[in-house]
Design a protein around this motif. Structure first.
Motif, PDB file in Angstrom:
ATOM      1  N   ALA A  56     -12.346   4.732   0.035  1.00 38.41           N
ATOM      2  CA  ALA A  56     -12.586   4.469  -1.383  1.00 38.41           C
ATOM      3  C   ALA A  56     -11.475   3.568  -1.892  1.00 38.41           C
ATOM      4  O   ALA A  56     -10.423   3.430  -1.261  1.00 38.41           O
ATOM      5  N   HIS A  57     -11.712   2.948  -3.024  1.00 34.14           N
ATOM      6  CA  HIS A  57     -10.655   2.169  -3.675  1.00 34.14           C
ATOM      7  C   HIS A  57     -10.886   2.180  -5.172  1.00 34.14           C
ATOM      8  O   HIS A  57     -12.014   2.345  -5.644  1.00 34.14           O
ATOM      9  N   TRP A  58      -9.816   2.026  -5.931  1.00 36.64           N
ATOM     10  CA  TRP A  58      -9.918   2.041  -7.385  1.00 36.64           C
ATOM     11  C   TRP A  58      -8.689   1.365  -7.991  1.00 36.64           C
ATOM     12  O   TRP A  58      -7.609   1.369  -7.386  1.00 36.64           O
ATOM     13  N   PRO A  59      -8.831   0.780  -9.182  1.00 32.29           N
ATOM     14  CA  PRO A  59      -7.650   0.267  -9.894  1.00 32.29           C
ATOM     15  C   PRO A  59      -6.736   1.432 -10.251  1.00 32.29           C
ATOM     16  O   PRO A  59      -7.206   2.496 -10.667  1.00 32.29           O
ATOM     17  N   THR A  60      -5.445   1.246 -10.081  1.00 33.56           N
ATOM     18  CA  THR A  60      -4.514   2.333 -10.347  1.00 33.56           C
ATOM     19  C   THR A  60      -3.331   1.854 -11.172  1.00 33.56           C
ATOM     20  O   THR A  60      -2.940   0.683 -11.104  1.00 33.56           O
ATOM     21  N   SER A  61      -2.782   2.780 -11.935  1.00 37.50           N
ATOM     22  CA  SER A  61      -1.576   2.485 -12.707  1.00 37.50           C
ATOM     23  C   SER A  61      -0.317   2.696 -11.881  1.00 37.50           C
ATOM     24  O   SER A  61       0.776   2.319 -12.304  1.00 37.50           O
ATOM     25  N   ALA A  62      -0.448   3.301 -10.692  1.00 33.53           N
ATOM     26  CA  ALA A  62       0.714   3.541  -9.828  1.00 33.53           C
ATOM     27  C   ALA A  62       1.205   2.227  -9.233  1.00 33.53           C
ATOM     28  O   ALA A  62       0.409   1.349  -8.904  1.00 33.53           O
ATOM     29  N   ARG A  63       2.507   2.117  -9.066  1.00 35.59           N
ATOM     30  CA  ARG A  63       3.085   0.894  -8.520  1.00 35.59           C
ATOM     31  C   ARG A  63       3.949   1.138  -7.294  1.00 35.59           C
ATOM     32  O   ARG A  63       4.621   0.233  -6.806  1.00 35.59           O
ATOM     33  N   SER A  64       3.965   2.370  -6.780  1.00 34.55           N
ATOM     34  CA  SER A  64       4.726   2.659  -5.570  1.00 34.55           C
ATOM     35  C   SER A  64       4.064   3.800  -4.818  1.00 34.55           C
ATOM     36  O   SER A  64       3.202   4.512  -5.351  1.00 34.55           O
ATOM     37  N   LEU A  65       4.497   3.985  -3.567  1.00 35.12           N
ATOM     38  CA  LEU A  65       3.974   5.047  -2.716  1.00 35.12           C
ATOM     39  C   LEU A  65       4.803   6.328  -2.802  1.00 35.12           C
ATOM     40  O   LEU A  65       4.586   7.256  -2.015  1.00 35.12           O
ATOM     41  N   ASP A  66       5.714   6.397  -3.744  1.00 38.16           N
ATOM     42  CA  ASP A  66       6.671   7.503  -3.789  1.00 38.16           C
ATOM     43  C   ASP A  66       5.999   8.874  -3.766  1.00 38.16           C
ATOM     44  O   ASP A  66       6.517   9.818  -3.160  1.00 38.16           O
ATOM     45  N   ALA A  67       4.842   8.991  -4.405  1.00 35.48           N
ATOM     46  CA  ALA A  67       4.197  10.301  -4.536  1.00 35.48           C
ATOM     47  C   ALA A  67       3.762  10.880  -3.197  1.00 35.48           C
ATOM     48  O   ALA A  67       3.605  12.102  -3.072  1.00 35.48           O
ATOM     49  N   VAL A  68       3.557  10.026  -2.183  1.00 30.50           N
ATOM     50  CA  VAL A  68       3.048  10.531  -0.901  1.00 30.50           C
ATOM     51  C   VAL A  68       4.030  10.342   0.252  1.00 30.50           C
ATOM     52  O   VAL A  68       3.746  10.762   1.378  1.00 30.50           O
ATOM     53  N   LEU A  69       5.168   9.731   0.005  1.00 34.28           N
ATOM     54  CA  LEU A  69       6.105   9.446   1.092  1.00 34.28           C
ATOM     55  C   LEU A  69       6.571  10.689   1.854  1.00 34.28           C
ATOM     56  O   LEU A  69       6.842  10.592   3.060  1.00 34.28           O
ATOM     57  N   PRO A  70       6.676  11.869   1.227  1.00 37.13           N
ATOM     58  CA  PRO A  70       7.054  13.048   2.023  1.00 37.13           C
ATOM     59  C   PRO A  70       6.077  13.366   3.154  1.00 37.13           C
ATOM     60  O   PRO A  70       6.431  14.083   4.092  1.00 37.13           O
ATOM     61  N   HIS A  71       4.859  12.837   3.086  1.00 37.52           N
ATOM     62  CA  HIS A  71       3.848  13.113   4.112  1.00 37.52           C
ATOM     63  C   HIS A  71       3.645  11.932   5.056  1.00 37.52           C
ATOM     64  O   HIS A  71       2.744  11.967   5.899  1.00 37.52           O
ATOM     65  N   ALA A  72       4.476  10.893   4.938  1.00 36.27           N
ATOM     66  CA  ALA A  72       4.244   9.659   5.686  1.00 36.27           C
ATOM     67  C   ALA A  72       4.669   9.782   7.146  1.00 36.27           C
ATOM     68  O   ALA A  72       5.773  10.235   7.448  1.00 36.27           O
ATOM     69  N   LEU A  73       3.774   9.366   8.038  1.00 34.05           N
ATOM     70  CA  LEU A  73       4.110   9.207   9.450  1.00 34.05           C
ATOM     71  C   LEU A  73       4.706   7.824   9.690  1.00 34.05           C
ATOM     72  O   LEU A  73       5.666   7.674  10.444  1.00 34.05           O
ATOM     73  N   THR A  74       4.097   6.808   9.063  1.00 33.39           N
ATOM     74  CA  THR A  74       4.601   5.440   9.140  1.00 33.39           C
ATOM     75  C   THR A  74       4.377   4.773   7.787  1.00 33.39           C
ATOM     76  O   THR A  74       3.510   5.187   7.009  1.00 33.39           O
ATOM     77  N   THR A  75       5.153   3.737   7.514  1.00 33.37           N
ATOM     78  CA  THR A  75       4.950   2.923   6.315  1.00 33.37           C
ATOM     79  C   THR A  75       5.056   1.453   6.691  1.00 33.37           C
ATOM     80  O   THR A  75       5.641   1.100   7.721  1.00 33.37           O
ATOM     81  N   ALA A  76       4.489   0.606   5.862  1.00 31.73           N
ATOM     82  CA  ALA A  76       4.585  -0.843   6.062  1.00 31.73           C
ATOM     83  C   ALA A  76       4.626  -1.504   4.695  1.00 31.73           C
ATOM     84  O   ALA A  76       3.962  -1.055   3.753  1.00 31.73           O
ATOM     85  N   ARG A  77       5.395  -2.573   4.595  1.00 26.18           N
ATOM     86  CA  ARG A  77       5.533  -3.277   3.320  1.00 26.18           C
ATOM     87  C   ARG A  77       5.582  -4.771   3.557  1.00 26.18           C
ATOM     88  O   ARG A  77       6.170  -5.237   4.523  1.00 26.18           O
ATOM     89  N   SER A  78       4.956  -5.499   2.660  1.00 22.88           N
ATOM     90  CA  SER A  78       5.100  -6.948   2.603  1.00 22.88           C
ATOM     91  C   SER A  78       5.252  -7.307   1.130  1.00 22.88           C
ATOM     92  O   SER A  78       5.360  -6.424   0.275  1.00 22.88           O
ATOM     93  N   GLN A  79       5.246  -8.588   0.823  1.00 26.39           N
ATOM     94  CA  GLN A  79       5.395  -8.988  -0.574  1.00 26.39           C
ATOM     95  C   GLN A  79       4.229  -8.519  -1.430  1.00 26.39           C
ATOM     96  O   GLN A  79       4.377  -8.300  -2.628  1.00 26.39           O
ATOM     97  N   ARG A  80       3.054  -8.338  -0.827  1.00 25.38           N
ATOM     98  CA  ARG A  80       1.866  -8.006  -1.615  1.00 25.38           C
ATOM     99  C   ARG A  80       1.281  -6.633  -1.333  1.00 25.38           C
ATOM    100  O   ARG A  80       0.495  -6.127  -2.138  1.00 25.38           O
ATOM    101  N   VAL A  81       1.632  -6.018  -0.212  1.00 27.52           N
ATOM    102  CA  VAL A  81       0.971  -4.779   0.195  1.00 27.52           C
ATOM    103  C   VAL A  81       2.001  -3.732   0.599  1.00 27.52           C
ATOM    104  O   VAL A  81       2.990  -4.040   1.267  1.00 27.52           O
TER     105      VAL A  81
END
Length: 274
Positions: free
Chosen positions: A51-76
């Motif tokens: 699924a996808h939706w417009p969101t007001s969130a601007r970071s992944l902070d809320a789910v990082l405690p459950h992260a196995l891996t993360t990836a970041r670029s300038q846009r994603v």
């Protein structure tokens, strides 16, 4: 390391339905997509959804405690999540933030767990809504090397009452039914042809319409309508059939500017496809 470099990755996994292979040309910021697919196959997880939706969130902070891996670029930004402690054995989620849009994929051995995981992610990444200071979320569609993509932006819009006097009386009378709170589109959708010379206020009026319809309609803007009506049938189907927000009660307003020649009876001849 150059995060924009690509590599050929092959993943083979034994699953209840036999041996399957994943072969993709990868951009490292999107490595989570292949990692998610590989784990689904490796663990034999039977059910997936996205699924996808417009969101007001601007970071992944809320789910990082459950992260196995993360990836970041300038846009994603993306994170592969182990949500087994929350929803049961072998449950996974992949979440990406790009341009104000949250895109999620979830996997679980039991079908009933999928909406529960998605609901939790929607709480973590709240859907963007029109605000009291007249900011409305708009989804922008385009077609690229990875197929149809959408990003969301929140833009300031006027009310119809504020701008209606800028338009001739006859035009105001024609637009009145559209901005009336009782307006409902016809069953199966409705086509509105909005035409006029440049600078006559078409786009500004559309912004006002987005505000007047904010309680019941999501606005989608197609950046490249010539591709939508061209040879890419998959693009047209993706845009028309998209149900990213999962709300059957809301309408979707698709805005395609400068498409007069694309909607004509001889459109293919006019655009050189005939």
């Amino acid at each position: 390391m150059n995060t924009q470099s690509t590599t050929e990755q092959h993943v083979r996994a034994a699953a209840p339905w036999g041996n399957l292979a994943i072969s993709e040309q990868l951009s490292l910021p999107y490595l989570g997509d292949t990692q998610f697919a590989a784990l689904v196959l490796e663990r034999g997880i039977a059910h997936t959804a996205e699924a996808h939706w417009p969101t007001s969130a601007r970071s992944l902070d809320a789910v990082l405690p459950h992260a196995l891996t993360t990836a970041r670029s300038q846009r994603v930004e993306s994170a592969l999540l182990d949500v087994e402690p929350l929803f049961g054995e072998r449950c996974l989620a992949l979440v990406s933030l790009r341009g104000g849009t949250a895109s999620v994929r979830v996997a679980a051995p039991e079908l009933v767990a999928l909406p529960e995981i998605e609901g939790w992610l929607r709480d973590c990444f709240p859907p963007a809504e029109a605000s009291a200071d007249r900011l409305v979320p708009i989804s922008f569609w385009s077609y690229g090397s990875c197929g149809a993509t959408t990003i969301s932006r929140t833009i300031a819009v006027p009310t119809w009452e504020e701008i209606r006097d800028n338009y001739p009386h006859a035009l105001r009378e024609r637009l009145a039914p559209l901005v009336d709170p009782s307006f409902r589109p016809a069953e199966g959708g409705r086509l509105v042809l909005w035409h006029g010379p440049p600078g006559t206020g078409k786009t500004y009026a559309l912004r006002a319409l987005a505000w007047e319809w904010r309680a019941r309609c999501d606005l989608h803007y197609v950046v490249d309508p010539e591709v939508l009506f061209g040879e890419r049938a998959d693009y047209l189907l993706e845009v028309v059939l998209d149900d990213g927000d999962g709300d059957d009660e809301r309408w979707r307003l698709l805005v395609l500017e400068d498409t007069g020649e694309l909607l004509a009876a001889d459109a293919k001849e006019q655009t050189g496809q005939g």
